[in-house]
Design a protein around this motif. Structure first.
Motif, mmCIF file in Angstrom:
data_model
loop_
_atom_site.group_PDB
_atom_site.id
_atom_site.type_symbol
_atom_site.label_atom_id
_atom_site.label_comp_id
_atom_site.label_asym_id
_atom_site.label_seq_id
_atom_site.Cartn_x
_atom_site.Cartn_y
_atom_site.Cartn_z
ATOM 1 N N LYS A 10 -0.475 1.044 16.274
ATOM 2 C CA LYS A 10 -1.921 0.795 16.217
ATOM 3 C C LYS A 10 -2.354 -0.401 15.371
ATOM 4 C CE LYS A 10 -5.289 2.716 17.436
ATOM 5 N NZ LYS A 10 -6.165 2.330 18.567
ATOM 6 N N SER A 11 -1.487 -0.853 14.453
ATOM 7 C CA SER A 11 -1.953 -1.932 13.563
ATOM 8 C C SER A 11 -0.768 -2.659 12.947
ATOM 9 C CB SER A 11 -2.813 -1.356 12.439
ATOM 10 O OG SER A 11 -1.999 -0.588 11.562
ATOM 11 N N GLN A 12 -1.087 -3.740 12.280
ATOM 12 C CA GLN A 12 -0.065 -4.501 11.559
ATOM 13 C C GLN A 12 0.562 -3.635 10.456
ATOM 14 O OE1 GLN A 12 0.978 -7.712 12.152
ATOM 15 N NE2 GLN A 12 2.487 -7.457 10.524
ATOM 16 N N VAL A 31 9.220 -6.450 13.835
ATOM 17 C CA VAL A 31 7.811 -6.427 14.248
ATOM 18 C C VAL A 31 7.513 -7.622 15.153
ATOM 19 C CG1 VAL A 31 5.428 -6.609 13.421
ATOM 20 C CG2 VAL A 31 7.095 -5.242 12.142
ATOM 21 N N HIS A 33 4.377 -9.333 17.982
ATOM 22 C CA HIS A 33 3.074 -9.223 18.639
ATOM 23 C C HIS A 33 3.333 -8.751 20.070
ATOM 24 C CE1 HIS A 33 -0.203 -11.416 16.244
ATOM 25 N NE2 HIS A 33 0.679 -10.885 15.425
ATOM 26 N N SER A 40 -5.471 -3.839 23.823
ATOM 27 C CA SER A 40 -6.765 -4.512 24.007
ATOM 28 C C SER A 40 -6.776 -5.877 23.346
ATOM 29 C CB SER A 40 -7.875 -3.640 23.422
ATOM 30 O OG SER A 40 -7.798 -2.340 23.909
ATOM 31 N N GLY A 41 -5.639 -6.495 23.330
ATOM 32 C CA GLY A 41 -5.551 -7.815 22.720
ATOM 33 C C GLY A 41 -4.958 -7.753 21.338
ATOM 34 N N CYS A 42 -4.023 -8.662 21.035
ATOM 35 C CA CYS A 42 -3.433 -8.785 19.705
ATOM 36 C C CYS A 42 -2.846 -7.470 19.183
ATOM 37 C CB CYS A 42 -4.441 -9.329 18.700
ATOM 38 S SG CYS A 42 -5.168 -10.894 19.176
ATOM 39 N N GLY A 43 -2.032 -6.821 19.984
ATOM 40 C CA GLY A 43 -1.405 -5.582 19.517
ATOM 41 C C GLY A 43 -0.125 -5.857 18.745
ATOM 42 N N ARG A 44 0.389 -4.818 18.111
ATOM 43 C CA ARG A 44 1.645 -4.936 17.374
ATOM 44 C C ARG A 44 2.643 -3.917 17.917
ATOM 45 N NH1 ARG A 44 -1.454 -8.014 15.988
ATOM 46 N NH2 ARG A 44 -1.882 -8.945 13.954
#
Lengths: 74, 382
Positions: A10-12, A31, A33, A40-44
């Protein structure tokens, strides 16, 4: 040749946490991108060997890492 | 200016000097990597993200929530953290109880939030912990959502009974939020053992980090959403027009202060490594200063001798506190006069006419510094 999959988180912060807890459990990961069009764009995501995917998902869920549910191959 | 010739006794405002390790760490990050953490996918951005994540680990370990890095939110100071917690947790109709020693960073947001339907009461604090807890208890109503207290007064240094107040909140199902501006780094704080819902702390005081840093440490057990004070880019879900709800990024819109955060983590490592030395040093300097000030006629002390985090505030009969601090400054001694952004304290102590002189030694002060200060104060009276 090794095959890899990406487990989307869900996040960085959760990506870095995933990397940490997987390492503590002897699973090598990194890790990245997510590919464009994923989430929805720019996921990790964390990249793991295909053979480690199921175990990784179990560990990450147990450690409270929030996953989006998406897993894709590289 | 030759800073080495000054005696800095204003550590309650901001600690100085910083540990060498903090300066070296910040220099290293500034020299080697100022890429944006949590934004791009290249190696330098990922490396910057690692710096920030490592700092979250340090903070989580330090405040007793190891393994919960996502519950560490970086802010720019304690005031920003406090405003985020108050505005993020309180809703129309909620009631809050604060103490009568709160800093304006707690009082002013709550006064401003009255127009949003938030009410608050001020509980009196006493030397007796039991009386203080009873005072808070007496203000609890059906709609009391939160108790928000400073761990210690930024004027007198008096320490409030955090564990007992946390127990009171737990018993009554109330959120317990704490401003640890004067204690984080000096006194042990454990989020879980003290039943703290959210802890706010500056990085630049006793955590020994740089200015421009602060934290909110959120209990993993808190099941109430803290809504953001600031909205914007979080580095993920960029195509959504709503802020993605995932901590800590939910509360951290905009580029983080990576260099400062790295310095803060190093400051906390310093606090961990030097825990016992810091405690005994501050305690020894405080006791020496207190016992010497007590002997001087015309000086009135406004700080307790025991259960004090290491701050002494005093007045000299009939002299404006700022006049005293100007005199001390001319002697090379840095202390704070005035009202310390703490209207509640000064009104209660009846020191709201001339203010008080506040002396706050730090870990790098020496007994000689206190001696120099005492000699100057004695000279002032002559």
């Amino acid at each position: 040749m090794k095959k890899y999959k990406c487990i989307v988180v869900k996040s960085q912060t959760y990506a870095k946490k995933a990397e940490k807890v997987l390492s503590h459990n002897g699973i090598s990961s990194s890790v990245l991108h997510c590919k464009a069009g994923s989430v929805s764009g720019c996921g990790r995501c964390v990249k793991v060997e295909e053979k480690d995917v199921d175990r990784s998902v179990d560990i990450l869920k147990k450690e409270g890492v929030i996953l989006t549910g998406e897993i894709y191959g590289l | 200016m030759d800073y080495k010739k000054t005696v800095y006794l204003d550590n309650a405002a901001s600690s100085f000097p910083k540990p060498r390790s903090v300066i070296e760490r910040m220099n290293r990050v500034l020299n080697e990597n100022t890429a944006n953490p949590g934004r791009s996918g290249h190696r330098l951005s990922l490396s910057a993200s690692q710096i920030v994540f490592d700092a979250r680990t340090v903070v989580a370990d330090f405040f007793g929530i190891s393994g919960h890095e996502e519950n560490v939110v970086f802010t720019y100071n304690a005031t920003y953290a406090i405003n985020t917690v108050l505005r993020g947790l309180l809703r129309r109709g909620d009631h809050v109880i604060i103490s009568d020693i709160e800093h304006n960073s707690v009082l002013r947001p709550l006064v401003a939030m009255k127009k949003d339907g938030i009410s608050f009461d001020i509980a009196e604090t006493f030397e007796s912990d039991d009386l203080t807890v009873s005072s808070f208890s007496s203000h609890i109503r059906n709609n009391t959502k939160m108790i928000f207290v400073s761990h210690a007064s930024n004027v007198s240094g008096a320490i409030l009974p955090l564990k007992a107040l946390g127990d009171l909140c737990k018993k009554n199902g109330i959120l317990f939020c704490v401003d640890a501006s004067q204690t984080a780094g000096h006194l042990p704080i454990n989020i879980r053992e003290m039943n703290i819902s959210a802890l706010c702390a500056p990085g630049h005081k006793s955590l020994m980090g740089p200015q421009g840093t602060g934290v909110i440490v959120i209990s993993p057990e808190l099941n109430t959403e803290i809504s953001p004070l600031v909205y914007g880019g979080t580095g993920t879900d960029s195509l959504l027009d709503i802020q993605p709800y995932v901590l800590p990024e939910y509360l951290e819109s905009g580029t983080l202060n990576t260099v400062g955060i790295a310095g803060l983590a190093e400051g906390i490592r310093f606090c961990m490594n030097e825990k016992n030395a810091i405690s005994s040093k501050i305690s020894s300097l405080f006791s020496y200063a207190y016992s010497e000030l007590e002997k001087i006629p015309h000086i009135r002390l406004f700080s307790p001798k025991t259960d004090n985090v290491g701050i002494i505030s005093f007045s000299v009969d009939g002299i404006d506190s700022e006049q005293i601090t100007r005199f001390l400054d001319s002697e090379g001694i840095c202390v704070r006069g005035g009202f310390h952004c703490s209207a509640l304290f000064h009104k209660k102590a009846l020191s709201d006419r001339f203010g008080l002189v506040r002396v706050s030694p730090g870990v790098f002060n020496t007994k000689k510094d206190i001696f120099t200060f005492i000699i100057s104060i004695k000279r002032l009276k002559k």
